[in-house]
Design a protein around this motif. Sequence first.
Motif, PDB file in Angstrom:
ATOM      1  N   TRP A   7       5.345  11.732  -2.695  1.00 36.41           N
ATOM      2  CA  TRP A   7       6.780  10.947  -1.877  1.00 36.41           C
ATOM      3  C   TRP A   7       7.991  11.182  -2.685  1.00 36.41           C
ATOM      4  CZ3 TRP A   7       6.680   5.258  -0.015  1.00 36.41           C
ATOM      5  CH2 TRP A   7       7.448   5.102   1.042  1.00 36.41           C
ATOM      6  N   GLU A   8       8.137  11.081  -3.735  1.00 38.49           N
ATOM      7  CA  GLU A   8       9.070  11.821  -4.209  1.00 38.49           C
ATOM      8  C   GLU A   8       9.737  13.158  -4.507  1.00 38.49           C
ATOM      9  OE1 GLU A   8      10.677   8.506  -7.945  1.00 38.49           O
ATOM     10  OE2 GLU A   8       8.483   8.472  -7.555  1.00 38.49           O
ATOM     11  N   LEU A  28      -5.385   7.424  -7.067  1.00 41.40           N
ATOM     12  CA  LEU A  28      -5.573   6.207  -6.025  1.00 41.40           C
ATOM     13  C   LEU A  28      -7.074   5.967  -5.560  1.00 41.40           C
ATOM     14  CD1 LEU A  28      -2.450   7.421  -4.918  1.00 41.40           C
ATOM     15  CD2 LEU A  28      -2.409   5.140  -5.875  1.00 41.40           C
ATOM     16  N   GLU A  29      -7.131   7.116  -5.764  1.00 40.47           N
ATOM     17  CA  GLU A  29      -8.454   7.213  -5.142  1.00 40.47           C
ATOM     18  C   GLU A  29      -9.470   6.517  -5.803  1.00 40.47           C
ATOM     19  OE1 GLU A  29     -12.245  10.270  -3.404  1.00 40.47           O
ATOM     20  OE2 GLU A  29     -10.198  10.855  -4.025  1.00 40.47           O
ATOM     21  N   SER A  30      -9.625   6.637  -6.764  1.00 40.78           N
ATOM     22  CA  SER A  30     -10.599   6.771  -7.978  1.00 40.78           C
ATOM     23  C   SER A  30     -10.456   4.747  -8.085  1.00 40.78           C
ATOM     24  CB  SER A  30     -10.240   7.489  -9.276  1.00 40.78           C
ATOM     25  OG  SER A  30     -10.886   8.628  -8.716  1.00 40.78           O
ATOM     26  N   ALA A  31      -8.903   4.317  -8.617  1.00 40.99           N
ATOM     27  CA  ALA A  31      -8.424   2.469  -9.001  1.00 40.99           C
ATOM     28  C   ALA A  31      -9.585   2.279  -8.131  1.00 40.99           C
ATOM     29  CB  ALA A  31      -7.215   3.119  -8.767  1.00 40.99           C
ATOM     30  N   ASP A  32      -9.896   1.094  -9.421  1.00 39.07           N
ATOM     31  CA  ASP A  32     -10.307  -0.003  -7.981  1.00 39.07           C
ATOM     32  C   ASP A  32      -9.760  -1.235  -8.319  1.00 39.07           C
ATOM     33  OD1 ASP A  32     -13.581   0.053  -8.419  1.00 39.07           O
ATOM     34  OD2 ASP A  32     -12.681  -0.126 -11.127  1.00 39.07           O
ATOM     35  N   TYR A  49      -0.436   4.619   2.588  1.00 41.71           N
ATOM     36  CA  TYR A  49      -1.419   4.781   2.119  1.00 41.71           C
ATOM     37  C   TYR A  49      -2.105   3.668   3.098  1.00 41.71           C
ATOM     38  CZ  TYR A  49       0.375   8.265  -1.082  1.00 41.71           C
ATOM     39  OH  TYR A  49       0.420   9.263  -2.313  1.00 41.71           O
ATOM     40  N   PRO A  50      -2.557   3.954   3.977  1.00 43.73           N
ATOM     41  CA  PRO A  50      -3.001   2.942   4.497  1.00 43.73           C
ATOM     42  C   PRO A  50      -4.580   2.862   3.955  1.00 43.73           C
ATOM     43  CG  PRO A  50      -2.997   4.103   6.220  1.00 43.73           C
ATOM     44  CD  PRO A  50      -1.631   4.787   5.227  1.00 43.73           C
ATOM     45  N   GLN A  51      -5.270   3.864   4.100  1.00 45.34           N
ATOM     46  CA  GLN A  51      -6.742   4.070   3.295  1.00 45.34           C
ATOM     47  C   GLN A  51      -7.138   2.806   1.791  1.00 45.34           C
ATOM     48  OE1 GLN A  51      -4.668   6.390   3.357  1.00 45.34           O
ATOM     49  NE2 GLN A  51      -4.721   7.890   2.171  1.00 45.34           N
ATOM     50  N   LYS A  55      -7.060  -2.630  -1.495  1.00 50.07           N
ATOM     51  CA  LYS A  55      -7.321  -2.581  -2.837  1.00 50.07           C
ATOM     52  C   LYS A  55      -5.752  -2.276  -3.420  1.00 50.07           C
ATOM     53  CE  LYS A  55      -7.985   2.063  -4.227  1.00 50.07           C
ATOM     54  NZ  LYS A  55      -9.743   3.719  -4.651  1.00 50.07           N
ATOM     55  N   LEU A  56      -4.534  -2.857  -2.804  1.00 49.37           N
ATOM     56  CA  LEU A  56      -3.256  -3.099  -3.271  1.00 49.37           C
ATOM     57  C   LEU A  56      -3.035  -5.103  -3.347  1.00 49.37           C
ATOM     58  CD1 LEU A  56      -1.251  -1.330  -1.063  1.00 49.37           C
ATOM     59  CD2 LEU A  56      -1.968   0.469  -3.193  1.00 49.37           C
ATOM     60  N   GLY A  57      -2.507  -4.831  -4.673  1.00 46.87           N
ATOM     61  CA  GLY A  57      -1.387  -5.698  -5.049  1.00 46.87           C
ATOM     62  C   GLY A  57      -0.254  -5.791  -5.888  1.00 46.87           C
ATOM     63  N   VAL A  58      -0.504  -6.739  -6.247  1.00 48.03           N
ATOM     64  CA  VAL A  58       0.915  -7.166  -6.950  1.00 48.03           C
ATOM     65  C   VAL A  58       1.712  -7.224  -8.658  1.00 48.03           C
ATOM     66  CG1 VAL A  58       3.629  -7.605  -7.325  1.00 48.03           C
ATOM     67  CG2 VAL A  58       2.495  -7.393  -4.877  1.00 48.03           C
TER      68      VAL A  58
END
Length: 252
Positions: A7-8, A28-32, A49-51, A55-58
């Motif tokens: 993106w940058e 990004l694809e491999s991370a749990d 990355y809606p896909q 698995k996104l958190g903060v």
Amino acid sequence: MHGCLSWEYELNNNSTNQHGIDNEELMLESADKILCVSSPYKELISKRYPQYAQKLGVLTNGINWKDLNKKRNISIARNSSSIVLMGGGRITKRNLQVCQAVEEINKEDNTNLKVTVYGYYNENDDSKAISQIACANFHHVIPQVELFNILNSSSLFIQNSEFEPFSLGVIEALACGCNVLMSCNVGAREVIKGLTDNEVINDVMDISEIKLKIRQVIQTSNNERLWSSIDKVSTSNEASTERLLTIASNFL
């Protein structure tokens, strides 16, 4: 996750590290679990990355308050005309627009505000345009200790970024006694509870808005109010570490 190379690169007209972009996509694809350094940043990544949204958190960027508290000395004499920017000419920092706004303020108000922009000078970004503005001084990167000294003697720090996952620079500027102004894209704004609309730039390309907000902050100091509004316990490195350990334990 603190940054998004693909993106940058798009925003900064850069294409020098395709290998890095490929690695980023693989991670990004491999991370749990993907932990973004602020809630505003998580929202941006969720849209890009809606896909991976599920698995996104903060994990809010931890802050080393022990060291920053030692930098705080608001009794130091300040240059009321000094404005500091970081990030050089990188397009995502939108420092050019700030310099243009300050130049117009100087002409319209008969002031002599000076902007020092710290960062790398590149040919494929806004570096050249910034260096040609009368009120701006483009300065190469300097050691952090020197930067803290500059912030301790300056009046205003501005982070007008189009893309800024967190920005420890804003926190460091507050610690050094600077007034601050930031864009709505700065992730660190979520920990600065005292922020008002007067201190947040909603359109990083709107010179008129930037001028208005600069004038407001110059007229009414916001450092002590914003500094005091941050919870130094929940935003500490120690608290962030404990949250990370708790999250990681779920994967054992």
